[in-house]
Design a protein around this motif. Structure first.
Motif, PDB file in Angstrom:
ATOM      1  N   THR A 181       0.845  -1.190   0.000  1.00 33.66           N
ATOM      2  CA  THR A 181       0.000   0.000   0.000  1.00 33.66           C
ATOM      3  C   THR A 181       0.881   1.241   0.000  1.00 33.66           C
ATOM      4  N   ILE A 182       0.586   2.181  -0.870  1.00 32.95           N
ATOM      5  CA  ILE A 182       1.365   3.414  -0.987  1.00 32.95           C
ATOM      6  C   ILE A 182       0.652   4.527  -0.223  1.00 32.95           C
ATOM      7  N   TYR A 183       1.407   5.257   0.604  1.00 31.47           N
ATOM      8  CA  TYR A 183       0.867   6.370   1.383  1.00 31.47           C
ATOM      9  C   TYR A 183       1.556   7.662   0.971  1.00 31.47           C
ATOM     10  N   ASN A 184       0.887   8.779   1.243  1.00 34.90           N
ATOM     11  CA  ASN A 184       1.433  10.104   0.951  1.00 34.90           C
ATOM     12  C   ASN A 184       1.947  10.747   2.219  1.00 34.90           C
ATOM     13  N   LEU A 185       2.989  11.561   2.079  1.00 37.62           N
ATOM     14  CA  LEU A 185       3.419  12.381   3.201  1.00 37.62           C
ATOM     15  C   LEU A 185       2.304  13.350   3.551  1.00 37.62           C
ATOM     16  N   GLY A 186       2.298  13.821   4.797  1.00 40.18           N
ATOM     17  CA  GLY A 186       1.279  14.755   5.246  1.00 40.18           C
ATOM     18  C   GLY A 186       1.444  16.126   4.624  1.00 40.18           C
ATOM     19  N   ALA A 187       0.415  16.931   4.749  1.00 40.17           N
ATOM     20  CA  ALA A 187       0.444  18.282   4.200  1.00 40.17           C
ATOM     21  C   ALA A 187       1.119  19.262   5.147  1.00 40.17           C
ATOM     22  N   SER A 188       1.252  18.894   6.423  1.00 42.40           N
ATOM     23  CA  SER A 188       1.862  19.777   7.402  1.00 42.40           C
ATOM     24  C   SER A 188       2.691  18.940   8.361  1.00 42.40           C
ATOM     25  N   THR A 189       3.277  19.593   9.349  1.00 44.93           N
ATOM     26  CA  THR A 189       4.136  18.915  10.301  1.00 44.93           C
ATOM     27  C   THR A 189       3.533  19.013  11.687  1.00 44.93           C
ATOM     28  N   ILE A 225       9.379  -1.728  12.333  1.00 43.07           N
ATOM     29  CA  ILE A 225       8.661  -0.859  11.412  1.00 43.07           C
ATOM     30  C   ILE A 225       9.587  -0.608  10.229  1.00 43.07           C
ATOM     31  N   LYS A 226       9.065  -0.812   9.024  1.00 48.84           N
ATOM     32  CA  LYS A 226       9.859  -0.585   7.816  1.00 48.84           C
ATOM     33  C   LYS A 226       9.151   0.417   6.915  1.00 48.84           C
ATOM     34  N   VAL A 227       9.930   1.351   6.400  1.00 47.07           N
ATOM     35  CA  VAL A 227       9.438   2.315   5.415  1.00 47.07           C
ATOM     36  C   VAL A 227      10.241   2.088   4.146  1.00 47.07           C
ATOM     37  N   CYS A 228       9.545   1.811   3.061  1.00 54.34           N
ATOM     38  CA  CYS A 228      10.212   1.485   1.795  1.00 54.34           C
ATOM     39  C   CYS A 228       9.829   2.446   0.689  1.00 54.34           C
ATOM     40  N   SER A 229      10.712   2.527  -0.260  1.00 56.09           N
ATOM     41  CA  SER A 229      10.490   3.264  -1.512  1.00 56.09           C
ATOM     42  C   SER A 229      10.048   4.698  -1.316  1.00 56.09           C
ATOM     43  N   PRO A 230      10.700   5.440  -0.398  1.00 60.07           N
ATOM     44  CA  PRO A 230      10.334   6.859  -0.319  1.00 60.07           C
ATOM     45  C   PRO A 230      10.764   7.541  -1.613  1.00 60.07           C
ATOM     46  N   THR A 231       9.834   8.230  -2.256  1.00 58.79           N
ATOM     47  CA  THR A 231      10.145   8.879  -3.525  1.00 58.79           C
ATOM     48  C   THR A 231      10.839  10.213  -3.290  1.00 58.79           C
ATOM     49  N   THR A 232      12.025  10.322  -3.737  1.00 54.71           N
ATOM     50  CA  THR A 232      12.824  11.560  -3.720  1.00 54.71           C
ATOM     51  C   THR A 232      12.849  12.304  -2.383  1.00 54.71           C
ATOM     52  N   PHE A 233      12.824  11.579  -1.294  1.00 54.04           N
ATOM     53  CA  PHE A 233      13.012  12.235  -0.003  1.00 54.04           C
ATOM     54  C   PHE A 233      13.703  11.292   0.961  1.00 54.04           C
ATOM     55  N   ASP A 234      14.323  11.869   1.985  1.00 54.99           N
ATOM     56  CA  ASP A 234      15.011  11.121   3.035  1.00 54.99           C
ATOM     57  C   ASP A 234      14.017  10.890   4.165  1.00 54.99           C
ATOM     58  N   ALA A 235      13.548   9.646   4.311  1.00 55.03           N
ATOM     59  CA  ALA A 235      12.523   9.318   5.313  1.00 55.03           C
ATOM     60  C   ALA A 235      13.156   9.061   6.680  1.00 55.03           C
ATOM     61  N   ALA A 236      12.407   9.353   7.714  1.00 55.56           N
ATOM     62  CA  ALA A 236      12.766   9.004   9.086  1.00 55.56           C
ATOM     63  C   ALA A 236      11.535   8.387   9.746  1.00 55.56           C
ATOM     64  N   ILE A 237      11.783   7.518  10.741  1.00 53.42           N
ATOM     65  CA  ILE A 237      10.702   6.828  11.463  1.00 53.42           C
ATOM     66  C   ILE A 237      10.853   7.115  12.946  1.00 53.42           C
ATOM     67  N   GLU A 238       9.742   7.314  13.621  1.00 53.50           N
ATOM     68  CA  GLU A 238       9.727   7.405  15.083  1.00 53.50           C
ATOM     69  C   GLU A 238       8.572   6.556  15.604  1.00 53.50           C
ATOM     70  N   ALA A 289       5.799  16.988  -1.243  1.00 51.71           N
ATOM     71  CA  ALA A 289       5.116  15.710  -1.382  1.00 51.71           C
ATOM     72  C   ALA A 289       6.095  14.547  -1.464  1.00 51.71           C
ATOM     73  N   GLY A 290       5.553  13.368  -1.304  1.00 49.73           N
ATOM     74  CA  GLY A 290       6.330  12.144  -1.422  1.00 49.73           C
ATOM     75  C   GLY A 290       5.436  10.964  -1.115  1.00 49.73           C
ATOM     76  N   THR A 291       5.801   9.786  -1.592  1.00 49.31           N
ATOM     77  CA  THR A 291       5.043   8.581  -1.304  1.00 49.31           C
ATOM     78  C   THR A 291       5.976   7.512  -0.761  1.00 49.31           C
ATOM     79  N   PHE A 292       5.403   6.524  -0.060  1.00 49.31           N
ATOM     80  CA  PHE A 292       6.174   5.449   0.553  1.00 49.31           C
ATOM     81  C   PHE A 292       5.233   4.314   0.916  1.00 49.31           C
ATOM     82  N   SER A 293       5.808   3.165   1.263  1.00 51.82           N
ATOM     83  CA  SER A 293       5.027   2.065   1.829  1.00 51.82           C
ATOM     84  C   SER A 293       5.571   1.791   3.221  1.00 51.82           C
ATOM     85  N   ILE A 294       4.761   1.180   4.072  1.00 55.32           N
ATOM     86  CA  ILE A 294       5.151   0.941   5.464  1.00 55.32           C
ATOM     87  C   ILE A 294       4.634  -0.435   5.886  1.00 55.32           C
TER      88      ILE A 294
END
Length: 161
Positions: free
Chosen positions: A48-56, A85-98, A146-151
């Motif tokens: 499943t592909i998810y989008n980054l949020g619109a704000s922080t 927890i795994k985050v895969c295939s972030p499109t053109t961004f450096d992902a971080a997990i907490e 913007a950016g997309t990823f799977s988790i």
């Protein structure tokens, strides 16, 4: 009439896009059993592909996460004392997990930011209480946009070790 159609689409889509823009709207993750301890290393992710949020969100990022932007929130109920927890295939961004407690108070229980732009991130958190809810924050480490990823949320299936 054409303009009314686009306004309707915007009104319908906007709440869906921002659903997990903060901890209270976190999307639930389903537990997937790992087959052995060897799968604690990075491996495949969900489809499943998810989008980054619109704000922080205002939760203070962990030191290893840097300054997070455009975060998205997820939640899981612990089915074991250890979660990966795994985050895969972030499109053109450096992902971080907490990983946070359910109230998103204090400091994160764990954080990861080692992969760089477009790379897979994974984080193992131990000492979880079975049946307790936890929040997961995924965000962009540098820049905005913007950016997309799977988790994927995994746990160790003790019956198979």
């Amino acid at each position: 009439m054409k303009h009314l159609f686009w306004i309707f689409c915007w009104l319908v889509a906007t709440p869906l896009l921002a659903q997990n823009d903060d901890p209270t709207g976190a999307i639930s993750l389903t537990a997937t059993a790992m087959s052995s301890y060897t799968s604690l290393a990075a491996s495949g992710c969900g489809s499943t592909i998810y989008n980054l949020g619109a704000s922080t969100n205002s939760a203070t990022p962990a030191a290893t996460s840097g300054t997070m932007a455009n975060d998205a929130w997820f939640q899981f109920t612990a089915v074991a004392e250890v979660a990966k927890i795994k985050v895969c295939s972030p499109t053109t961004f450096d992902a971080a997990i907490e990983v946070w407690n359910n109230g998103v108070t204090g400091s994160p229980l764990g954080a990861a930011n080692v992969g760089g732009s477009g790379a897979k991130e994974y984080l193992c958190v131990s000492g979880l209480t079975i049946g307790t809810n936890y929040k997961v924050r995924v965000g962009r480490v540098s820049g905005t946009g913007a950016g997309t990823f799977s988790i994927l949320y995994e746990h160790l299936d003790r019956k198979s070790t």
